[in-house]
Scaffold this motif. Structure first.
Motif, PDB file in Angstrom:
ATOM      1  N   ILE A 181       0.872  -1.180   0.000  1.00  0.00           N
ATOM      2  CA  ILE A 181       0.000   0.000   0.000  1.00  0.00           C
ATOM      3  C   ILE A 181       0.906   1.225   0.000  1.00  0.00           C
ATOM      4  O   ILE A 181       1.753   1.385   0.881  1.00  0.00           O
ATOM      5  CB  ILE A 181      -0.920   0.009   1.235  1.00  0.00           C
ATOM      6  CG1 ILE A 181      -1.804  -1.233   1.242  1.00  0.00           C
ATOM      7  CG2 ILE A 181      -1.760   1.283   1.254  1.00  0.00           C
ATOM      8  CD1 ILE A 181      -2.616  -1.417   2.526  1.00  0.00           C
ATOM      9  N   ILE A 182       0.727   2.062  -0.999  1.00  0.00           N
ATOM     10  CA  ILE A 182       1.597   3.220  -1.205  1.00  0.00           C
ATOM     11  C   ILE A 182       0.809   4.510  -0.963  1.00  0.00           C
ATOM     12  O   ILE A 182      -0.266   4.709  -1.520  1.00  0.00           O
ATOM     13  CB  ILE A 182       2.165   3.217  -2.647  1.00  0.00           C
ATOM     14  CG1 ILE A 182       2.966   1.931  -2.891  1.00  0.00           C
ATOM     15  CG2 ILE A 182       3.009   4.467  -2.906  1.00  0.00           C
ATOM     16  CD1 ILE A 182       3.368   1.725  -4.345  1.00  0.00           C
ATOM     17  N   LYS A 235     -12.149  11.182 -10.597  1.00  0.00           N
ATOM     18  CA  LYS A 235     -13.001  12.341 -10.306  1.00  0.00           C
ATOM     19  C   LYS A 235     -12.696  12.908  -8.931  1.00  0.00           C
ATOM     20  O   LYS A 235     -12.766  14.107  -8.712  1.00  0.00           O
ATOM     21  CB  LYS A 235     -14.469  11.953 -10.418  1.00  0.00           C
ATOM     22  CG  LYS A 235     -14.863  11.599 -11.829  1.00  0.00           C
ATOM     23  CD  LYS A 235     -16.302  11.167 -11.916  1.00  0.00           C
ATOM     24  CE  LYS A 235     -16.610  10.765 -13.350  1.00  0.00           C
ATOM     25  NZ  LYS A 235     -17.741   9.891 -13.456  1.00  0.00           N
ATOM     26  N   GLY A 236     -12.387  12.022  -7.978  1.00  0.00           N
ATOM     27  CA  GLY A 236     -12.074  12.458  -6.620  1.00  0.00           C
ATOM     28  C   GLY A 236     -10.592  12.354  -6.348  1.00  0.00           C
ATOM     29  O   GLY A 236      -9.815  11.806  -7.144  1.00  0.00           O
ATOM     30  N   MET A 237     -10.197  12.849  -5.195  1.00  0.00           N
ATOM     31  CA  MET A 237      -8.803  12.839  -4.780  1.00  0.00           C
ATOM     32  C   MET A 237      -8.297  11.403  -4.661  1.00  0.00           C
ATOM     33  O   MET A 237      -8.981  10.536  -4.131  1.00  0.00           O
ATOM     34  CB  MET A 237      -8.666  13.552  -3.444  1.00  0.00           C
ATOM     35  CG  MET A 237      -7.272  13.755  -2.992  1.00  0.00           C
ATOM     36  SD  MET A 237      -7.243  14.869  -1.573  1.00  0.00           S
ATOM     37  CE  MET A 237      -5.503  15.132  -1.460  1.00  0.00           C
ATOM     38  N   VAL A 238      -7.086  11.155  -5.155  1.00  0.00           N
ATOM     39  CA  VAL A 238      -6.463   9.848  -5.009  1.00  0.00           C
ATOM     40  C   VAL A 238      -5.905   9.763  -3.592  1.00  0.00           C
ATOM     41  O   VAL A 238      -5.180  10.647  -3.145  1.00  0.00           O
ATOM     42  CB  VAL A 238      -5.342   9.632  -6.047  1.00  0.00           C
ATOM     43  CG1 VAL A 238      -4.599   8.324  -5.766  1.00  0.00           C
ATOM     44  CG2 VAL A 238      -5.908   9.633  -7.456  1.00  0.00           C
ATOM     45  N   ARG A 239      -6.258   8.670  -2.894  1.00  0.00           N
ATOM     46  CA  ARG A 239      -5.838   8.503  -1.498  1.00  0.00           C
ATOM     47  C   ARG A 239      -4.780   7.424  -1.301  1.00  0.00           C
ATOM     48  O   ARG A 239      -3.901   7.579  -0.468  1.00  0.00           O
ATOM     49  CB  ARG A 239      -7.048   8.191  -0.619  1.00  0.00           C
ATOM     50  CG  ARG A 239      -7.966   9.353  -0.430  1.00  0.00           C
ATOM     51  CD  ARG A 239      -7.246  10.447   0.289  1.00  0.00           C
ATOM     52  NE  ARG A 239      -8.141  11.560   0.570  1.00  0.00           N
ATOM     53  CZ  ARG A 239      -7.768  12.625   1.230  1.00  0.00           C
ATOM     54  NH1 ARG A 239      -6.535  12.731   1.661  1.00  0.00           N
ATOM     55  NH2 ARG A 239      -8.619  13.598   1.444  1.00  0.00           N
ATOM     56  N   LEU A 240      -4.887   6.315  -2.025  1.00  0.00           N
ATOM     57  CA  LEU A 240      -3.927   5.227  -1.889  1.00  0.00           C
ATOM     58  C   LEU A 240      -3.684   4.574  -3.233  1.00  0.00           C
ATOM     59  O   LEU A 240      -4.545   4.611  -4.112  1.00  0.00           O
ATOM     60  CB  LEU A 240      -4.446   4.146  -0.919  1.00  0.00           C
ATOM     61  CG  LEU A 240      -4.555   4.499   0.551  1.00  0.00           C
ATOM     62  CD1 LEU A 240      -5.186   3.335   1.324  1.00  0.00           C
ATOM     63  CD2 LEU A 240      -3.209   4.858   1.141  1.00  0.00           C
ATOM     64  N   VAL A 241      -2.529   3.952  -3.344  1.00  0.00           N
ATOM     65  CA  VAL A 241      -2.188   3.141  -4.500  1.00  0.00           C
ATOM     66  C   VAL A 241      -1.718   1.795  -3.957  1.00  0.00           C
ATOM     67  O   VAL A 241      -0.905   1.750  -3.026  1.00  0.00           O
ATOM     68  CB  VAL A 241      -1.064   3.795  -5.334  1.00  0.00           C
ATOM     69  CG1 VAL A 241      -0.631   2.881  -6.465  1.00  0.00           C
ATOM     70  CG2 VAL A 241      -1.510   5.153  -5.870  1.00  0.00           C
ATOM     71  N   ILE A 242      -2.241   0.722  -4.519  1.00  0.00           N
ATOM     72  CA  ILE A 242      -1.800  -0.604  -4.101  1.00  0.00           C
ATOM     73  C   ILE A 242      -1.000  -1.235  -5.246  1.00  0.00           C
ATOM     74  O   ILE A 242      -1.513  -1.388  -6.355  1.00  0.00           O
ATOM     75  CB  ILE A 242      -2.978  -1.520  -3.733  1.00  0.00           C
ATOM     76  CG1 ILE A 242      -3.841  -0.891  -2.640  1.00  0.00           C
ATOM     77  CG2 ILE A 242      -2.462  -2.899  -3.280  1.00  0.00           C
ATOM     78  CD1 ILE A 242      -5.103  -1.685  -2.310  1.00  0.00           C
ATOM     79  N   ALA A 243       0.261  -1.560  -4.956  1.00  0.00           N
ATOM     80  CA  ALA A 243       1.088  -2.312  -5.899  1.00  0.00           C
ATOM     81  C   ALA A 243       0.701  -3.778  -5.767  1.00  0.00           C
ATOM     82  O   ALA A 243       0.556  -4.285  -4.652  1.00  0.00           O
ATOM     83  CB  ALA A 243       2.564  -2.116  -5.569  1.00  0.00           C
ATOM     84  N   VAL A 244       0.528  -4.458  -6.913  1.00  0.00           N
ATOM     85  CA  VAL A 244       0.104  -5.860  -6.900  1.00  0.00           C
ATOM     86  C   VAL A 244       0.961  -6.657  -7.878  1.00  0.00           C
ATOM     87  O   VAL A 244       1.176  -6.228  -9.022  1.00  0.00           O
ATOM     88  CB  VAL A 244      -1.380  -6.010  -7.318  1.00  0.00           C
ATOM     89  CG1 VAL A 244      -1.833  -7.463  -7.169  1.00  0.00           C
ATOM     90  CG2 VAL A 244      -2.297  -5.072  -6.541  1.00  0.00           C
TER      91      VAL A 244
END
Length: 175
Positions: free
Chosen positions: A126-127, A142-151
């Motif tokens: 989780i980034i 459309k909304g604010m990006v909160r998290l990015v998950i590397a998979v």
């Protein structure tokens, strides 16, 4: 794998095998787990964007700066989690209580996603460090990006690290 095993072996992967792709079926199973996660008033105030191929490389580029996230060039899939609207009940509750339920709900959904991924033999990280403005534009959020998950899949030999956590006496007060 039972829950105790799952929480013992799940770790943030920082060494991905770039030669192994992740199946759409496995990604769908992880997304289904996230969809079933609890959220305030069942609002599910988030949106998932699954990014692969050249676009995944672009997402990886937007997660690297100041020496952070150097592993992302090898990540085959990113799941970008952005904010979506509350439902009426949770919107009122958030305003009245001064609580950011949306961020809590996104965290819970990410935890469910990563737990299911671990069960399926996938590795995740989780980034939270990324260029939000450029990432939002890249994925059309459309909304604010909160998290990015590397998979992806961990590189062969990527050993399970010892978990360093606070002890329960520090984290818990019994009354």
């Amino acid at each position: 794998m039972d829950f105790s095993q799952l929480i013992t072996v799940r770790q943030s992967c920082r060494a991905y095998d770039p030669g192994r792709s992740v199946s759409r079926e496995d990604l769908s199973a992880c997304l289904e787990a996230a969809r079933l996660a609890p959220s305030a008033c069942n609002a599910q105030p988030y949106h998932f964007t699954v990014v692969t191929g050249e676009n995944a490389r672009a997402v990886g580029d937007l997660t690297r700066s100041m020496g952070l996230n150097g592993f992302t060039p090898d990540v085959p899939v990113f799941v970008v989690i952005s904010e979506a609207n509350y439902n009426a009940t949770s919107a009122v509750g958030a305003k009245v209580k001064g609580q950011d339920y949306r961020s809590v709900d996104i965290g819970i959904a990410a935890a469910y996603f990563t737990a299911r991924a671990t069960e399926l033999g996938l590795s995740t990280c989780i980034i939270g460090w990324f260029d939000e403005k450029k990432l939002r534009q890249l994925v059309g959020a459309k909304g604010m990006v909160r998290l990015v998950i590397a998979v992806g899949y961990a590189k062969e030999g990527d050993a399970l690290r010892k978990k360093v956590r606070k002890d329960l006496e520090t984290l818990v007060t019994w009354m």
